[in-house]
Design a protein around this motif. Sequence first.
Motif, PDB file in Angstrom:
ATOM      1  N   ILE A 155      12.367  -0.405  -2.384  1.00  0.00           N
ATOM      2  CA  ILE A 155      11.391  -1.202  -2.323  1.00  0.00           C
ATOM      3  C   ILE A 155      10.942  -2.389  -2.838  1.00  0.00           C
ATOM      4  CG2 ILE A 155       9.546  -0.981  -3.808  1.00  0.00           C
ATOM      5  CD1 ILE A 155       9.568   1.924  -3.862  1.00  0.00           C
ATOM      6  N   GLY A 186       0.672  -5.522  -2.892  1.00  0.00           N
ATOM      7  CA  GLY A 186       1.592  -4.037  -2.507  1.00  0.00           C
ATOM      8  C   GLY A 186       1.185  -2.825  -3.944  1.00  0.00           C
ATOM      9  N   GLU A 187       1.593  -2.243  -3.978  1.00  0.00           N
ATOM     10  CA  GLU A 187       1.292  -1.516  -4.858  1.00  0.00           C
ATOM     11  C   GLU A 187       2.260  -0.158  -5.067  1.00  0.00           C
ATOM     12  OE1 GLU A 187      -2.205  -1.557  -7.965  1.00  0.00           O
ATOM     13  OE2 GLU A 187      -1.835   1.314  -6.968  1.00  0.00           O
ATOM     14  N   TYR A 188       3.035  -0.095  -4.760  1.00  0.00           N
ATOM     15  CA  TYR A 188       4.269   1.252  -4.991  1.00  0.00           C
ATOM     16  C   TYR A 188       4.228   1.689  -6.295  1.00  0.00           C
ATOM     17  CZ  TYR A 188       5.394  -1.243  -1.290  1.00  0.00           C
ATOM     18  OH  TYR A 188       5.003  -2.196   0.262  1.00  0.00           O
ATOM     19  N   LYS A 189       4.136   3.324  -6.638  1.00  0.00           N
ATOM     20  CA  LYS A 189       3.697   4.052  -7.249  1.00  0.00           C
ATOM     21  C   LYS A 189       4.699   5.224  -7.086  1.00  0.00           C
ATOM     22  CE  LYS A 189      -0.943   3.834  -8.014  1.00  0.00           C
ATOM     23  NZ  LYS A 189      -1.838   4.613  -8.625  1.00  0.00           N
ATOM     24  N   LEU A 190       5.877   5.244  -7.711  1.00  0.00           N
ATOM     25  CA  LEU A 190       7.372   6.304  -8.569  1.00  0.00           C
ATOM     26  C   LEU A 190       7.239   7.363  -9.135  1.00  0.00           C
ATOM     27  CD1 LEU A 190      10.223   3.428  -7.404  1.00  0.00           C
ATOM     28  CD2 LEU A 190       8.991   5.469  -6.301  1.00  0.00           C
ATOM     29  N   TYR A 191       7.243   8.114  -8.702  1.00  0.00           N
ATOM     30  CA  TYR A 191       7.409   9.717  -9.637  1.00  0.00           C
ATOM     31  C   TYR A 191       8.854   9.034 -10.817  1.00  0.00           C
ATOM     32  CZ  TYR A 191       4.002  12.023  -7.282  1.00  0.00           C
ATOM     33  OH  TYR A 191       2.396  11.673  -6.987  1.00  0.00           O
ATOM     34  N   LEU A 217       8.614   3.743   3.805  1.00  0.00           N
ATOM     35  CA  LEU A 217      10.226   3.447   2.525  1.00  0.00           C
ATOM     36  C   LEU A 217       9.409   4.804   1.706  1.00  0.00           C
ATOM     37  CD1 LEU A 217      10.827   0.373   0.931  1.00  0.00           C
ATOM     38  CD2 LEU A 217      11.840   1.701   2.096  1.00  0.00           C
ATOM     39  N   ILE A 249       8.222  11.793  -3.890  1.00  0.00           N
ATOM     40  CA  ILE A 249       8.401  10.597  -4.255  1.00  0.00           C
ATOM     41  C   ILE A 249       7.514   9.221  -5.573  1.00  0.00           C
ATOM     42  CG2 ILE A 249       9.665   8.463  -4.081  1.00  0.00           C
ATOM     43  CD1 ILE A 249      10.201   9.700  -1.760  1.00  0.00           C
ATOM     44  N   ASP A 302       3.855   6.996  -4.136  1.00  0.00           N
ATOM     45  CA  ASP A 302       3.154   6.744  -3.259  1.00  0.00           C
ATOM     46  C   ASP A 302       3.016   4.784  -3.142  1.00  0.00           C
ATOM     47  OD1 ASP A 302       0.489   6.331  -4.915  1.00  0.00           O
ATOM     48  OD2 ASP A 302       0.233   8.095  -4.949  1.00  0.00           O
ATOM     49  N   ALA A 303       1.880   4.434  -1.862  1.00  0.00           N
ATOM     50  CA  ALA A 303       2.603   3.256  -1.506  1.00  0.00           C
ATOM     51  C   ALA A 303       1.025   2.880  -1.192  1.00  0.00           C
ATOM     52  CB  ALA A 303       3.700   3.171  -0.552  1.00  0.00           C
ATOM     53  N   LYS A 304       0.887   1.841  -1.277  1.00  0.00           N
ATOM     54  CA  LYS A 304       0.078   0.830  -0.580  1.00  0.00           C
ATOM     55  C   LYS A 304       0.149  -0.623  -0.424  1.00  0.00           C
ATOM     56  CE  LYS A 304      -3.365   0.530  -4.163  1.00  0.00           C
ATOM     57  NZ  LYS A 304      -4.856   1.416  -4.712  1.00  0.00           N
ATOM     58  N   GLU A 305      -0.273  -0.972   0.782  1.00  0.00           N
ATOM     59  CA  GLU A 305      -0.189  -2.692   1.115  1.00  0.00           C
ATOM     60  C   GLU A 305      -1.785  -3.066   1.526  1.00  0.00           C
ATOM     61  OE1 GLU A 305       2.439  -4.990   0.991  1.00  0.00           O
ATOM     62  OE2 GLU A 305       4.010  -4.031   0.391  1.00  0.00           O
TER      63      GLU A 305
END
Lengths: 378, 378
Positions: free
Chosen positions: A79, A105-110, B272, B308, B310-313
Amino acid sequence: MNLTIDREVLLENLNTISRGLPTKSPMPILTGIKLYVTENDLFMTSSNSDISVEVTINDASLEIKEPGQTVVPGKFIDIIRKINSRKVNLYLAEDKILVIKADRGEYKLYVMDPLEYPKMDFVALENPLKLNADVLKNMIKSTVFATSSSEKKPILTGVNFTNVNNTLTVVATDSFRLSQKVISIEPYNDFNITIPNKSLDELLKAIDQFAGDVNLYFQSNKLLAQFKNVCFQTRLLDGNYPDTSKLISSNFAINLTFNKDELIEAVERVSLLSPRDSAKDKEITYSIVKLELKKDRSVEISTTNSQIGDAKEELLPTGIDADGPIAVGFSSRYLLDALKSFISTEVTLGLQAETRPFIVRGENDSNLTQLILPVRMN
Amino acid sequence: MNLTIDREVLLENLNTISRGLPTKSPMPILTGIKLYVTENDLFMTSSNSDISVEVTINDASLEIKEPGQTVVPGKFIDIIRKINSRKVNLYLAEDKILVIKADRGEYKLYVMDPLEYPKMDFVALENPLKLNADVLKNMIKSTVFATSSSEKKPILTGVNFTNVNNTLTVVATDSFRLSQKVISIEPYNDFNITIPNKSLDELLKAIDQFAGDVNLYFQSNKLLAQFKNVCFQTRLLDGNYPDTSKLISSNFAINLTFNKDELIEAVERVSLLSPRDSAKDKEITYSIVKLELKKDRSVEISTTNSQIGDAKEELLPTGIDADGPIAVGFSSRYLLDALKSFISTEVTLGLQAETRPFIVRGENDSNLTQLILPVRMN
């Protein structure tokens, strides 16, 4: 945990961390990267069965709003690599999710539990051996390719580093060929260690862009290389490395000097037709070519392949100190690997007899010796 | 057979010939290249189950000392590629061996019996369709990726070319997405043919450096493309290509225009984290992302992955002609393939409803339409 940092700084450090990151592991937590944030620093750690890497970041762009710790999946690197914002914000939500914010953008990972991550000790004892990174890279690159890829004799999968009276001898051999580089070092205790080839491959990548001194700290079963903000630790191989000191003769019946690139090209072309043997344990018979000094002082590189045909190239040595004829047969890959380890324009082959090992040296590669065991020719 | 020729000329023609050369073949003779030398010309031929290629060389550098013919193994190309002499001399020794002489190198290849080589007919009938090579390349590149990789419906592994009243429509579909390019051509008979995707991949490589007109000759079950000194012939696929003319609607509830590169980057980043499904027959569920027009006229690209995270743009469309909300879910690979087929800086997505196909068009890609079937979202 909550921090903001320049993406480029974070990515560069993650690339270093990736050197120690396994894609699979019997301990799933080790497929993650540990982030540990204090008031002032961000520490990142990775570890596989051979290597552990830790970086300490206190870059000017790092703004820490809240300390904390977590273990994030390796996907984190992908990422950060793909994002093209200048800054990224990382924070932990309910200790369960790492949120990565970058522009729109916003990404969330466990994440995983940092308390499950094994404790790594990067013990930098006193009195390191300082080696310039370029010298270290050169030592590794000129030898590591000659290590064994078979686990039959595990010790041969490593490169041996022996210091005796401040002379450091670096040796790798798969028992069909041998690479040896000798350098003088600053006064330092004698040591004799064997480093796994994979660790050296990763260390090479980790120090690729670095030109300063690398501090080496020796322990009984591991070695810590410390440079910049990086601690790179590798396990050492158990067992005694074979004594290779008597293998390299200094007397040769004939010394033949060649333009290195001409020799490489001729061997590459001829080996197009050499018989292939893909059987794993028969590496020695792989792609055999013959080098023959003729009576007229020309040299012929040749191969015969009963399936396809045959090939020969004539070369005129730029130097020759005795008369032939003499011939040796060998794996073209071994000679090509050896030749490519030299920076010299001219290389000299020292030949003894058809069945005796021959060596390669280069005028501008001091104390680098490549030895190749010939194969019997029909 | 005995001739001398510039290595570069020979190599360039061998690269073309390699497009039709199989590495394996039920007929071993076809793994070889046929050389046929007359008083004035050198002909070279290759053939696999789909494609046959013939080049005719009468380059100024070609000196023919003796006509003849033979079939040489594919290794011949590797040797000519590796040699760096300006000229090469080729001659046949006792009809058994092709000798290749280049500077100080001599290569001998066992040859095969030219009488065993099947007769190839490259029949150039009268009245070809002339297409500029760049136009042809563009038509192939904008469609061929959408062909099916599964042999379940063999006709879908090809690209359909249909001419009706001098309007040429080129279509490819794997039944989850469809690519269509329409161009006007010079007056020519109607036709409807389907060309295997592999043949088009090879034709693309063969005409890569060529910018003039390609002459296309149509026969019942094959197509001959003739350009420069090259005849490139491919078999056609049997069967009727499905009628896709009614799939592409011209009415859309909402048209959203984006900067193409911004959209590509956002989709690449979000994907990704999208769940992967490597099952072969489930390509449609591969790497699913969601595109949603919100009430505030912003667009969100997002994905959710239970493993895993989540993701957002968020993206701001550069054009929008109706209010949302509306959302579609799709394979990110399909949208990325489609987007990359456009040269336009701005692309427009035409949406109908969550379960209806949507299309992509580009302001500077006239008559190119990419259609994508959405997937149901949870």
